[in-house]
Write an enzyme that holds these catalytic residues in place. Sequence first.
Site, short mmCIF file in Angstrom:
data_model
loop_
_atom_site.label_atom_id
_atom_site.label_comp_id
_atom_site.label_asym_id
_atom_site.label_seq_id
_atom_site.Cartn_x
_atom_site.Cartn_y
_atom_site.Cartn_z
N GLY A 76 0.83 -1.18 0.00
CA GLY A 76 0.00 0.00 0.00
C GLY A 76 0.87 1.24 0.00
N TYR A 77 0.34 2.31 -0.53
CA TYR A 77 1.09 3.56 -0.67
C TYR A 77 0.56 4.61 0.28
CZ TYR A 77 3.43 1.37 -4.48
OH TYR A 77 4.21 0.51 -5.20
#
Length: 155
Positions: free
Chosen positions: A28-29
């Site tokens: 995830g960013y």
Amino acid sequence: MAKEIERKFIVDPAKLPNDLIGIDYQQGYLSINDSGVTRIRIINDKAVLTIKSKTVEISRDEFEYDIPYEDALRLINLSQGEVIHKTRSVIEYENKTWEVDEFHGKNKGLWLAEIELTDEQEDFIKPNWAMEEVSKDKKYYNSYLCLHPYSTWKE
């Protein structure tokens, strides 16, 4: 600090070896902006925080730090867009290591391969399953895919 020099290709999965063994990845960013990205990656019970600078040609700065697994589980819930789910297989081909990713979820149907190099001009032999090069096409970056999943692309 490490320098990442990477080339990326679309994969024809029908041409891949049949004996691949993959490992599931979640990433995830936390931050995606013009200067780079901050990513959380979970592989089995290992977690890594990665900070990457903006890509110039096929190179960028990369900083990676192991973090507690429990922290990663909480942080990944703060991700922008979709959490990327993929299965990564490693293939040794002509004395080079290729990482082949089969994407799942909203990115299902997309297969990409990456090869890391020590120099931007380094020669390598491309396997027959590595098709079009997309190293400089931002829509194939995982950080783009989390905000614009492959299933939403128009032809």
